[in-house]
Design a protein around this motif. Structure first.
Motif, PDB file in Angstrom:
ATOM      1  N   GLU A 140     -47.528 -10.939 -39.396  1.00 13.93           N
ATOM      2  CA  GLU A 140     -46.920 -11.282 -38.104  1.00 13.93           C
ATOM      3  C   GLU A 140     -46.017 -10.131 -37.662  1.00 13.93           C
ATOM      4  O   GLU A 140     -45.030  -9.815 -38.317  1.00 13.93           O
ATOM      5  CB  GLU A 140     -46.087 -12.558 -38.225  1.00 13.93           C
ATOM      6  N   GLU A 141     -46.386  -9.508 -36.549  1.00 12.92           N
ATOM      7  CA  GLU A 141     -45.512  -8.521 -35.914  1.00 12.92           C
ATOM      8  C   GLU A 141     -44.990  -9.156 -34.643  1.00 12.92           C
ATOM      9  O   GLU A 141     -45.767  -9.560 -33.777  1.00 12.92           O
ATOM     10  CB  GLU A 141     -46.256  -7.229 -35.589  1.00 12.92           C
ATOM     11  N   ARG A 142     -43.679  -9.262 -34.529  1.00 13.98           N
ATOM     12  CA  ARG A 142     -43.088  -9.998 -33.411  1.00 13.98           C
ATOM     13  C   ARG A 142     -42.007  -9.166 -32.729  1.00 13.98           C
ATOM     14  O   ARG A 142     -41.172  -8.541 -33.387  1.00 13.98           O
ATOM     15  CB  ARG A 142     -42.491 -11.320 -33.897  1.00 13.98           C
ATOM     16  N   HIS A 177     -52.004 -17.555 -25.268  1.00 15.76           N
ATOM     17  CA  HIS A 177     -52.664 -16.936 -26.405  1.00 15.76           C
ATOM     18  C   HIS A 177     -53.874 -16.121 -25.975  1.00 15.76           C
ATOM     19  O   HIS A 177     -54.560 -16.468 -25.021  1.00 15.76           O
ATOM     20  CB  HIS A 177     -53.185 -17.983 -27.395  1.00 15.76           C
ATOM     21  N   THR A 178     -54.138 -15.082 -26.719  1.00 17.74           N
ATOM     22  CA  THR A 178     -55.407 -14.361 -26.652  1.00 17.74           C
ATOM     23  C   THR A 178     -55.909 -14.268 -28.080  1.00 17.74           C
ATOM     24  O   THR A 178     -55.168 -13.868 -28.977  1.00 17.74           O
ATOM     25  CB  THR A 178     -55.237 -12.943 -26.078  1.00 17.74           C
ATOM     26  N   GLN A 202     -57.247 -12.036 -34.825  1.00 17.65           N
ATOM     27  CA  GLN A 202     -55.978 -11.612 -34.223  1.00 17.65           C
ATOM     28  C   GLN A 202     -55.619 -12.552 -33.075  1.00 17.65           C
ATOM     29  O   GLN A 202     -56.423 -12.804 -32.188  1.00 17.65           O
ATOM     30  CB  GLN A 202     -56.078 -10.191 -33.696  1.00 17.65           C
ATOM     31  N   ILE A 204     -52.781 -12.919 -30.128  1.00 17.68           N
ATOM     32  CA  ILE A 204     -51.662 -12.369 -29.362  1.00 17.68           C
ATOM     33  C   ILE A 204     -50.995 -13.550 -28.670  1.00 17.68           C
ATOM     34  O   ILE A 204     -51.641 -14.288 -27.919  1.00 17.68           O
ATOM     35  CB  ILE A 204     -52.120 -11.340 -28.315  1.00 17.68           C
ATOM     36  N   ARG A 205     -49.723 -13.738 -28.926  1.00 15.17           N
ATOM     37  CA  ARG A 205     -49.025 -14.931 -28.432  1.00 15.17           C
ATOM     38  C   ARG A 205     -47.726 -14.541 -27.711  1.00 15.17           C
ATOM     39  O   ARG A 205     -46.928 -13.774 -28.228  1.00 15.17           O
ATOM     40  CB  ARG A 205     -48.707 -15.862 -29.597  1.00 15.17           C
ATOM     41  N   ARG A 206     -47.548 -15.086 -26.528  1.00 11.68           N
ATOM     42  CA  ARG A 206     -46.284 -14.951 -25.799  1.00 11.68           C
ATOM     43  C   ARG A 206     -45.694 -16.341 -25.633  1.00 11.68           C
ATOM     44  O   ARG A 206     -46.412 -17.289 -25.322  1.00 11.68           O
ATOM     45  CB  ARG A 206     -46.488 -14.313 -24.420  1.00 11.68           C
ATOM     46  N   ARG A 218     -47.997 -10.609 -32.546  1.00 13.47           N
ATOM     47  CA  ARG A 218     -49.373 -10.298 -32.946  1.00 13.47           C
ATOM     48  C   ARG A 218     -49.560 -10.859 -34.350  1.00 13.47           C
ATOM     49  O   ARG A 218     -48.858 -10.463 -35.280  1.00 13.47           O
ATOM     50  CB  ARG A 218     -49.590  -8.789 -32.930  1.00 13.47           C
ATOM     51  N   ILE A 220     -52.221 -11.530 -37.437  1.00  9.76           N
ATOM     52  CA  ILE A 220     -53.513 -11.075 -37.954  1.00  9.76           C
ATOM     53  C   ILE A 220     -53.778 -11.736 -39.301  1.00  9.76           C
ATOM     54  O   ILE A 220     -52.950 -11.665 -40.212  1.00  9.76           O
ATOM     55  CB  ILE A 220     -53.550  -9.544 -38.116  1.00  9.76           C
TER      56      ILE A 220
END
Length: 237
Positions: A140-142, A177-178, A202, A204-206, A218, A220
């Motif tokens: 998790e990269e946030r 989400h993507t 993967q 991608i979440r906002r 992000r 993964i």
């Protein structure tokens, strides 16, 4: 003092009207031409303001009809926001976390836009590996908006996940989400202990709170270890 760009002033004008309930859900907002005339700017500048607010989910655009205030209510999604520690424990697994990075950085343009902050302003960044039974499950990269989570860097993420902490200090009202399949970088392979390169999932979440955009993350996971699922209930009319 640096003067704010005109497109940012237009964005703030729109947000202020929505927050003050002058413009309500599904109400049409001024067009590019109307905003350009009101703020004495080009149509391109007005278009940028509307486009960025649409991307952030604050506005919605309909071809041939105009731009409208988006629904501010949370919506059910196939992809629920779940705390990964709870997921692991629900499977009777043992959850643990490895913190790889916890820092304040200058926001480059893509991160600044995703968080709705000024380019080169300070934002918080964390990189964690979530483990199940001591085996890496997810990286998790946030990136976090400091204005909405002031003490983020002081948290011990071995005892509380970023999702848990942010849910406490900035309760979630919306998420986008993507999801895509990717091939991991060598760095991600190392973090996930992938000795043979394999496709990863993967996300991608906002996330938003009532005060604005809280974080951009992000996530993964190895395709062989993780899957997404959900349940939808449809109302009868």
């Amino acid at each position: 003092m640096t003067q704010r760009p005109k497109f940012a002033l237009i964005k703030q004008h729109i947000i202020d009207n929505i927050q003050a309930a002058k413009w309500v859900e599904n109400q049409r907002v001024p067009s590019e031409n109307e905003l350009a005339e009101q703020f004495s700017v080009s149509r391109m500048t007005a278009r940028r303001a509307l486009s960025e607010l649409t991307e952030a989910g604050i506005l919605t655009r309909s071809q041939g009809l105009g731009t409208f205030v988006a629904s501010l209510k949370s919506q059910s999604s196939l992809l629920e926001i779940k705390n990964i520690a709870d997921e692991v424990q629900a499977r009777n697994g043992v959850y643990s976390c490895s913190v790889l990075s916890l820092e304040s950085i200058s926001a480059v343009a893509p991160i600044a836009i995703a968080l709705g902050v000024e380019i080169n302003s300070q934002v918080y960044r964390s990189v964690l590996v979530h483990n199940e039974n001591e085996q890496p499950l997810q990286v998790e990269e946030r990136f976090v908006n400091p204005a909405l989570a002031i003490h983020y860097l002081q948290q011990d993420f071995n005892h509380v996940t970023p999702h848990e902490y942010l849910s406490q200090v900035a309760p979630l009202t919306e998420a986008r989400h993507t999801v895509e399949a990717i091939m991991p970088t060598s760095e991600v392979c190392q973090w996930l202990s992938l000795y043979n390169e394999e496709p990863c999932l993967q996300v991608i979440r906002r996330t938003w709170s009532s005060e604005g955009i809280v974080s951009f993350a992000r996530l993964i996971s190895p395709g062989s270890k993780y899957r997404l699922g959900g349940h939808l209930t449809f109302k009868r009319h």
